[in-house]
Structures are given as structure tokens and as C-alpha cells.
Design a protein around this motif. Structure first.
Motif, PDB file in Angstrom:
ATOM      1  N   PHE A 130      -1.815   1.704   6.479  1.00 13.20           N
ATOM      2  CA  PHE A 130      -2.911   1.226   5.634  1.00 13.20           C
ATOM      3  C   PHE A 130      -3.874   0.377   6.454  1.00 13.20           C
ATOM      4  O   PHE A 130      -5.087   0.429   6.256  1.00 13.20           O
ATOM      5  N   ALA A 178      -1.405   6.860  -0.531  1.00 12.23           N
ATOM      6  CA  ALA A 178      -0.724   6.613  -1.803  1.00 12.23           C
ATOM      7  C   ALA A 178       0.443   7.570  -1.983  1.00 12.23           C
ATOM      8  O   ALA A 178       1.552   7.156  -2.336  1.00 12.23           O
TER       9      ALA A 178
ATOM     10  N   VAL B  39      -9.499   7.283  -7.271  1.00 10.45           N
ATOM     11  CA  VAL B  39      -8.514   7.094  -6.204  1.00 10.45           C
ATOM     12  C   VAL B  39      -7.633   5.883  -6.505  1.00 10.45           C
ATOM     13  O   VAL B  39      -6.408   5.934  -6.368  1.00 10.45           O
ATOM     14  N   LEU B  42      -5.195   6.590  -9.227  1.00  7.77           N
ATOM     15  CA  LEU B  42      -4.130   7.473  -8.734  1.00  7.77           C
ATOM     16  C   LEU B  42      -3.130   6.686  -7.892  1.00  7.77           C
ATOM     17  O   LEU B  42      -1.918   6.854  -8.019  1.00  7.77           O
ATOM     18  N   LEU B  43      -3.681   5.811  -7.048  1.00  2.00           N
ATOM     19  CA  LEU B  43      -2.820   4.985  -6.202  1.00  2.00           C
ATOM     20  C   LEU B  43      -1.857   4.169  -7.042  1.00  2.00           C
ATOM     21  O   LEU B  43      -0.680   4.014  -6.709  1.00  2.00           O
ATOM     22  N   VAL B  46       0.759   6.916  -9.008  1.00  4.51           N
ATOM     23  CA  VAL B  46       1.821   7.610  -8.276  1.00  4.51           C
ATOM     24  C   VAL B  46       2.924   6.648  -7.850  1.00  4.51           C
ATOM     25  O   VAL B  46       4.024   7.078  -7.539  1.00  4.51           O
ATOM     26  N   ASN B  47       2.623   5.356  -7.813  1.00  7.41           N
ATOM     27  CA  ASN B  47       3.664   4.417  -7.417  1.00  7.41           C
ATOM     28  C   ASN B  47       4.358   3.766  -8.597  1.00  7.41           C
ATOM     29  O   ASN B  47       5.095   2.806  -8.433  1.00  7.41           O
ATOM     30  N   LEU B  56       5.575 -12.738  -9.230  1.00 11.50           N
ATOM     31  CA  LEU B  56       5.089 -14.089  -8.990  1.00 11.50           C
ATOM     32  C   LEU B  56       6.271 -15.035  -8.884  1.00 11.50           C
ATOM     33  O   LEU B  56       7.325 -14.791  -9.466  1.00 11.50           O
ATOM     34  N   LEU B  57       6.066 -16.134  -8.152  1.00 10.69           N
ATOM     35  CA  LEU B  57       7.095 -17.157  -8.101  1.00 10.69           C
ATOM     36  C   LEU B  57       7.275 -17.749  -9.490  1.00 10.69           C
ATOM     37  O   LEU B  57       6.315 -17.964 -10.215  1.00 10.69           O
ATOM     38  N   ASP B  66       6.723  -3.580  -7.804  1.00 14.43           N
ATOM     39  CA  ASP B  66       6.322  -3.565  -6.396  1.00 14.43           C
ATOM     40  C   ASP B  66       4.872  -4.037  -6.291  1.00 14.43           C
ATOM     41  O   ASP B  66       3.973  -3.405  -6.835  1.00 14.43           O
ATOM     42  N   LEU B  68       3.008  -4.120  -3.653  1.00  8.40           N
ATOM     43  CA  LEU B  68       2.243  -3.547  -2.549  1.00  8.40           C
ATOM     44  C   LEU B  68       1.125  -2.606  -3.011  1.00  8.40           C
ATOM     45  O   LEU B  68      -0.003  -2.729  -2.543  1.00  8.40           O
ATOM     46  N   PRO B  69       1.399  -1.658  -3.965  1.00 13.33           N
ATOM     47  CA  PRO B  69       0.300  -0.795  -4.397  1.00 13.33           C
ATOM     48  C   PRO B  69      -0.889  -1.593  -4.922  1.00 13.33           C
ATOM     49  O   PRO B  69      -2.031  -1.235  -4.668  1.00 13.33           O
ATOM     50  N   LEU B  72      -2.741  -2.889  -2.053  1.00 10.64           N
ATOM     51  CA  LEU B  72      -3.523  -1.813  -1.448  1.00 10.64           C
ATOM     52  C   LEU B  72      -4.772  -1.530  -2.264  1.00 10.64           C
ATOM     53  O   LEU B  72      -5.866  -1.346  -1.729  1.00 10.64           O
ATOM     54  N   THR B  75      -7.397  -4.192  -1.687  1.00 10.85           N
ATOM     55  CA  THR B  75      -8.085  -3.979  -0.414  1.00 10.85           C
ATOM     56  C   THR B  75      -9.063  -2.824  -0.517  1.00 10.85           C
ATOM     57  O   THR B  75     -10.217  -2.909  -0.082  1.00 10.85           O
ATOM     58  N   SER B  76      -8.570  -1.739  -1.122  1.00 16.32           N
ATOM     59  CA  SER B  76      -9.403  -0.550  -1.219  1.00 16.32           C
ATOM     60  C   SER B  76     -10.618  -0.816  -2.107  1.00 16.32           C
ATOM     61  O   SER B  76     -11.715  -0.317  -1.837  1.00 16.32           O
ATOM     62  N   VAL B  78     -12.127  -3.716  -2.460  1.00 20.44           N
ATOM     63  CA  VAL B  78     -13.067  -4.515  -1.664  1.00 20.44           C
ATOM     64  C   VAL B  78     -13.882  -3.610  -0.763  1.00 20.44           C
ATOM     65  O   VAL B  78     -15.111  -3.709  -0.678  1.00 20.44           O
ATOM     66  N   ILE B  79     -13.178  -2.678  -0.086  1.00 17.06           N
ATOM     67  CA  ILE B  79     -13.881  -1.804   0.844  1.00 17.06           C
ATOM     68  C   ILE B  79     -14.860  -0.908   0.102  1.00 17.06           C
ATOM     69  O   ILE B  79     -16.016  -0.765   0.497  1.00 17.06           O
TER      70      ILE B  79
END
Lengths: 491, 112, 140
Positions: A130, A178, B39, B42-43, B46-47, B56-57, B66, B68-69, B72, B75-76, B78-79
Motif C-alpha cells: 500500500f 483490496a 473503489v 469496494l475496499l 471485500v474486507n 479503540l482503546l 480490523d 487496516l481497511p 487504507l 489514505t486513499s 486523501v489521495i
């Protein structure tokens, strides 16, 4: 842990950002840019030597252990490419001092070049898929801004095409990541390699790998090169040289990494597709290179041919072919920068890029002429220049693996490349000199220093191929044994 | 629920692709931004959606989703936000400089 | 862009402060809770954009005479420097640290270096967003 690994990413970014504070002091910006590129080059040389001494260098960013955090992995392949990218950027910067006009300089051209270098080095060094996407985007966003410099009709039109194509392919990249994450549950490349090897590369993963192939094919101009000729002929010569030398090469690096580290189990499918794609790329690129008669287009199509050639070596995937690919990749970064800079010099002297209108320049510009001749020979792979070694090794690997037709295609397209580049040489340097000394559109100076640095490097790389092969051998060793990479990242 | 989200992502892809293939520059940019939204959906789909508590604590659950998705996707986003903004500025400059946002009229020469 | 909308202008004067306060809260909450520099920056940018919509570009520029490009660059610089700080101390790049200290007025407070990084992100987001929007908006 080795913090050295972050420096080739950090230093260009830092100099780039600092330059944003002094938008008017062009002189100071130039000095900073050169200093930044030089220090980056120095650190990348240090990295190469420490890889050569101590094996693969790792940096777990923020102290988070792999595979949980983002890991930077400097193996020899990454180290060599980072070094070459820093050299090329330095040289293109030197040329950009002359070949961009005042307005472009005010439009943050040097900061953008440095951020581009940051993205390129980051893509080479990252060990997280990533993060690879993120560095691709850093590189692409600065390239969008660089390509639209000037803002004429051609620039705007080509930028639109380039941006739309690249956004779509980036989004496909995210989709592929993904899917891969939902299948394997990890993003760390070493961990991915381990898990894919453990679970076996089934149909699903192979499909995902083909999606990655489409994405990187778009970025590397492998068969999906429709966007390249237009967008590489729009920006100023120095920027075009930088693009030709670096951008597609990052895509090739990604293909190399993915298909030697992670998706190497179903090679009869994926690598066969790679072979066909590379052969088609070579043929179509060569057709384009001989069909056009303006300098920029011919050179842009030459970029495409060499992409096909390098990927052919990756697809064959034997030791000889991979060594050839890595060597030729390094050679091609230097050679493409050289020929684009010299092409830019010809265009700026003659004031046109149409071959028929360029008068015989050899009388007034003998140095330029012979440098260009040298770069043509380097492109074609004439010994003792460095293209020769790479070409021979790729072809030898191809023949060993019984890809006779493809190897023939490789030789034939090399000849066509030489023909197309020689066409530029003959048309622009031979013949009646129509211009008198004072009539030239511009002095076209400034090519001399960058051009001779690159030419010297090309000759040096060709003559010093023997010691160089030692380093290339270390890079290929990791590519052939993914376990080396995995063990370094996940101890 | 995942199936539903996937279908929505598919619908967004369809509309996005349709808009990208049109001639107006603004439509293309809108198409791109719809495409990126597809996108991101979908991200997420699929997860797996919400398999446990918020990561969270201080959330006392046995199973956590999870994170992480979602990271991701952030980040995506933002981009793609930066890219959409850039293409809007680009489209605007094109309109100001060249007086048209019709890609048909931006062609260099008739054979292109 | 000459128009006077009394309702919009009056409510903007109050709303902007609420939005700005909320954005700062969100930014500082981001270390362990939902929030963070990016989202805080976007909220701040939205407050500024509301100002630009309610009043015109020239007026707001007189009140806030800041070059947003520099804010963005400074933000990235701050974020980078926090990373370099850990580099200088011999830890891996971008390592973070936190400590609990008794501050006057606040009592026991968690101080984390991640907040400085977040501040950089915040400034970068405000700077970039405003630069992009103003580069279109300043054209008449």
C-alpha cells in the motif's frame, strides 16, 4: 534497523519543501536542489555499499515490527535503482537550469522535481504494497504538475489525458490491493510472499496478479502505452528527460518485484502473458518510432520499445535474463535521459522538432552531434557502451529458455530503434547548413555538462561491466530466492 | 450487507465509467470522483463489514474490527481528494485558457 | 462576487467560531479517539471557506493576510521534522513517545509527540485545501 534507508526519501522531500518558502530566489533554489540531489546520491551510494557488505537493509518505520508497520527494504535492486535515479535527477536538474524559462522556474519547477525524486526513491525502497501505492501517487502528483508547466494548449490537453489515465490505473491499483488484502490479510510484501507460497497461488490470486499486471502495465507503458507518446512530448525537454528516465522505470520495477517476489508460482500463465505483452510492446513501439518524423515522438516511442525489452528479460526469469534486465534497466535510465536532453538541445537550437525542417547542424555543433551519435550507439547496444551487455544477457537468457521468436523480435526491434534514432542524427546533423552562426533560435547551451556526465557514465558502465555485474548479481540473487528477502524482513 | 455494498460499488463504477467516457471535462472529473468512491466502498466491502467492536482503546469487546481497511480507505480518500481537486483546477484552467471544456475541440490535429 | 446576504453573513460570524473550536477539539482528540489532523484541517478549511462565501475574497484576505501555500509547506515541514527528531535520537524514523505530566490548569495530561505530527498534518491540509480553492476562487 538502519535509518540510512529513509534518507533517499527524506532528503529530496525536505529540500523540496524548504524551497517552497523561497519561491522568488531562483538561484538559491538551484543551489539547494543540486545540494539535495548530491547528498541523496551520496547516501544512496552508502546504502549500496552497506547492502553489499551486510546484506539487505531494513527499516521498520516508527519502531513497529514487520509485518504490522510499514517497512522499508533496501535490497541491491532497490539500492542500484535509487542511485541511478538520484544521478539522473541531478543531471536533469543541471539541464533544467537552462531549458526552462523564467515563468516555469517561478512555478515551483525545482521543488516539484525534488518531490518527484522522493516518490521515485520511495517506490523503490518500500516493502509495503500500500505504501508503494502512496509513493506512486507522490511521484504522479508532482508529475501532473510538471507536465502542465507552461499551460499552453498542448500541455493542458496532454495533462488531462495523462491525469485521467493515471487516476483510473491508480484506482485499479487500490482495488487490486483490496482483493489481495482480503485474500491474504497482509500488505507487507515479504509476508505476502510467504503467505502466497504457503497457501498456493490459486486461481483467485492469479487473477489478482493479472489485475496488478494491468495496473503496472499502464504505469510502465507495457502494451498499454497509448498515453505515453503524447504526454512525453508536451513538457520542456529537461522534464521530458526526467520522465523518460524515471517514471516508466518505476512501473517496470514494480512488475519485477511483484512477479519475482510474490506471484512467481504460476509462471506458465503469468510469465507467458508477460512475454507476449513485452513482444507486442517492442513491435508496436518500433513501428511508432519509425513511423513518425518529429524528434519528440520518435524518442517517446523509443522509451516504449525499451520497456518491452526489459520486461522480456523479467518474463524469461532465468538468471541470465534477470541480470540482463537489471543491467539494461540501469543503462536505459541513463541512456534515455541522455538522448532526451540532446534531443531537447537540438529542438531548442533549430526551433522545431520536425526532422525535415532541421538543417545540418554538425558544422556549428560538432560536440552535440557526436554526443548524439554516441547516445544512438548506446541505445542500439553497440559495444563497448553499456547497452550491449544488458542486451546480450537478455537475449542469451531468452534463447536458453527457447523463446527464439521473441529473441528475434528483440534483435529486430533493436535494429529499428537504431534506425529511428539514426534518422534523427542524419536529418538534423547532415546536409546543407541553412542556419548561419547568428540565426539559431537559441544557443542551446547547457546540454554539454549533463550530456557529458551521462555519456561518461554510459561508457564507464560499459567498460566497467565486470565489477558492475557483481552488484547486479546480488540483486538477481534476491530476485531468484524470495526467501532471502523474506528472512531479512521477517527475522 | 457486503453483497449490497458490492452492488452499490458496481453501480458507482458503471456511472463513473459512463461519465468518464463523455466529452465534457466536468463530467469526466465527476466520473473520476464517483469511480474513486466506488473503489473505497469496494475496499471496505471485500474486507468485511463490522466484524466486532470499534478498534479503540477502552472498548471492552472480545473481537475487534480490523482497522487496516479503514486506514487504507482514509489514505486513499486523501489521495483521491487531492487528485480530484487538482483535476478541477486543471479543468478550470483549461476552460479559461482555451475557452472550451469539450474534449472534442481540444484535439491537436484531425487525425489524432 | 458582490452580493450581501444578511442572514448568511450574520450566522457565519457566529458559526465560524463554533466550527473552528470544534475543529481544534477534533484535532487534539485524534491521538486515541476518532479525529485527527486531517479531519480537523478539513473542518477548519470549511470554516474559512464559509467566510469566503459569506464575504468576498478581498475582504477575507484583508482580515487573514496569510499565504496558505506557506502554511501547507510549513505543515509538511513540521511533520517531517518530528520524524527527523526520532532519527536524530537514534530511533527508527517516525518513532513516537508519550508521557504524563501535571500541567497547571489542565491537571494530569498526556503529552505525545504524535500530536506535533498531527499539527503538521492539520496545517498541511488547511494550506493545500485553501490553496486549491482560492486558485479557482480568486479568478474573477
Amino acid at each position: 534497523m538502519n535509518n540510512l534507508v529513509i534518507l533517499p526519501i527524506l532528503l529530496p522531500l525536505l529540500t523540496g519543501i524548504l524551497m517552497f518558502f523561497i519561491p522568488r530566489q531562483i538561484r538559491l533554489q538551484q543551489a539547494m536542489a543540486v545540494a539535495g540531489a548530491l547528498i541523496t546520491l551520496g547516501t544512496s551510494l552508502l546504502i549500496v555499499s552497506s547492502i553489499s557488505d551486510n546484506g539487505i537493509q531494513i527499516l521498520n518505520m516508527g519502531g513497529w515490527e514487520a509485518p504490522f508497520g510499514i517497512t522499508l527494504v533496501a535490497d541491491m535492486l532497490a539500492g542500484l535503482l535509487v542511485t541511478t535515479a538520484s544521478i539522473v535527477t541531478l543531471v536533469c536538474l543541471l539541464y533544467a537550469f537552462y531549458a526552462t524559462n523564467q515563468e516555469q522556474k517561478k512555478f515551483y519547477v525545482y521543488p516539484l522535481i525534488m518531490i518527484l525524486l522522493c516518490g521515485v526513491n520511495g517506490s523503490f525502497l518500500t516493502g509495503d504494497i500500500f505504501n508503494l501505492f502512496v509513493f506512486f501517487e507522490v511521484m504522479l502528483i508532482s508529475s501532473y504538475a510538471l507536465i502542465s508547466l507552461g499551460g499552453g494548449k498542448i500541455q493542458l490537453r496532454e495533462t488531462i489525458k495523462y491525469v485521467v489515465t493515471n487516476i483510473i490505473s491508480s484506482m485499479l491499483f487500490v482495488i487490486a490491493i483490496a482483493y489481495l488484502y482480503s485474500i491474504t490479510g497482509t500488505l507487507n510484501m515479504a509476508h505476502l510472499s510467504e503467505r502466497v507460497a504457503l497457501a498456493g497461488q490459486d486461481g483467485l490470486i492469479t487473477t489478482v496478479s493479472l489485475l496488478f499486471l494491468i495496473v503496472f502495465g499502464l504505469k510502465a507503458a507495457l502494451l498499454l502505452f497509448f498515453w505515453l507518446p503524447g504526454s512525453y512530448s508536451a513538457p520542456p525537454a529537461a522534464i521530458a528527460a526526467l520522465f523518460a528516465a524515471l517514471l516508466t522505470k518505476v512501473g517496470i520495477y514494480a512488475i519485477m518485484r511483484m512477479f519475482t517476489l510474490i506471484f512467481y508460482h504460476q509462471s506458465e500463465l503469468t510469465h507467458t502473458i508477460l512475454v507476449w505483452m513485452s513482444a507486442l510492446t517492442m513491435v508496436l513501439g518500433a513501428v511508432g518510432a519509425i513511423a513518425y518524423s518529429d524528434i519528440r515522438r520518435i524518442l517517446a516511442y523509443n522509451v516504449i520499445v525499451s520497456v518491452g525489452f526489459i520486461v522480456f528479460g523479467v518474463a524469461v526469469a532465468s538468471e541470465a535474463a534477470l541480470s540482463g534486465s537489471v543491467f539494461y534497466l540501469i543503462h536505459d535510465m541513463l541512456a534515455k535521459a541522455l538522448i532526451f536532453i540532446l534531443g531537447g538541445a537540438i529542438i531548442s537550437i533549430a526551433g522545431t522538432d520536425k526532422l525535415r525542417e532541421i538543417p545540418g547542424l554538425i558544422r556549428f555543433r560538432p560536440t552535440l552531434g557526436w554526443l548524439f551519435f554516441l547516445s544512438v550507439l548506446a541505445l542500439a547496444g553497440v559495444p563497448p557502451l553499456s547497452g550491449f551487455v544488458g542486451k546480450v544477457m537478455i537475449l542469451q537468457g531468452g534463447v536458453d529458455q527457447r523463446y527464439y521468436v521473441m529473441a528475434a523480435v528483440g534483435i529486430l526491434t533493436s535494429l529499428l530503434v537504431m534506425y529511428s534514432a539514426m534518422k534523427i542524427f542524419i536529418n538534423s546533423f547532415w546536409g546543407e547548413t541553412l542556419l548561419s552562426e547568428g540565426e539559431e533560435k537559441s544557443s542551446g547551451k547547457g546540454y554539454l555538462l549533463p550530456g557529458s556526465i551521462l555519456a561518461a557514465l554510459l561508457i564507464g558502465l560499459g567498460l566497467g561491466a565486470e565489477p558492475m555485474m557483481e552488484y547486479v548479481g546480488q540483486a538477481v540473487e534476491v530476485m531468484l530466492n524470495p526467501t532471502l528477502y523474506i528472512e531479512a524482513v521477517l527475522p | 450487507m457486503e453483497t449490497f455494498i458490492t452492488i452499490i460499488a458496481g453501480v458507482l463504477f458503471t456511472i463513473g465509467t459512463y461519465l468518464i467516457l463523455s466529452k465534457g471535462l466536468v463530467r469526466i472529473i465527476l466520473g473520476i470522483s464517483l469511480f474513486t468512491h466506488g473503489v473505497h466502498l469496494l475496499l471496505m466491502a471485500v474486507n468485511g463489514l463490522k466484524k466486532g467492536g470499534a478498534p479503540l482503546l477502552g472498548e471492552a469487546t472480545d473481537v475487534y474490527t480490523d482497522p487496516l481497511p479503514q486506514a487504507l480507505i482514509l489514505t486513499s480518500i486523501v489521495i483521491s481528494f487531492a487528485l480530484t481537486a487538482f483535476s478541477l483546477v486543471l479543468g478550470y484552467r483549461t476552460y479559461v485558457e482555451l475557452g472550451t471544456d469539450d474534449l472534442e475541440q481540444l484535439k491537436g490535429d484531425p487525425n489524432e | 462576487m458582490k452580493f450581501t446576504d444578511v442572514i448568511l453573513q450574520t450566522s457565519t460570524k457566529i458559526l465560524v467560531f463554533i466550527i473552528l473550536t470544534f475543529s481544534i477539539y477534533v484535532m487534539f482528540a485524534g491521538h486515541n479517539n476518532p479525529g485527527g489532523g486531517f479531519i480537523g484541517g478539513l473542518i477548519t478549511a470549511s470554516a474559512l471557506i464559509l467566510l469566503y462565501i459569506a464575504f468576498d475574497v478581498k475582504t477575507v484576505h484583508e482580515i487573514i493576510p496569510i499565504d496558505f501555500k506557506l502554511i501547507g509547506a510549513a505543515g509538511v515541514l513540521i511533520s517531517l521534522l518530528t520524524g527527523i527528531g526520532s532519527l536524530a535520537l537514534g530511533y527508527p524514523f517516525l518513532s513516537q513517545a508519550f508521557a504524563y505530566r501535571d500541567l497547571p490548569l489542565f491537571g494530569k495530561t498526556e503529552l505525545a509527540t504524535a500530536v506535533i505530527f498531527d499539527l503538521g498534518v492539520y496545517m498541511a491540509v488547511v494550506g493545500t485545501t485553501m490553496t486549491i480553492i482560492l486558485s479557482i476562487g480568486e479568478d474573477e
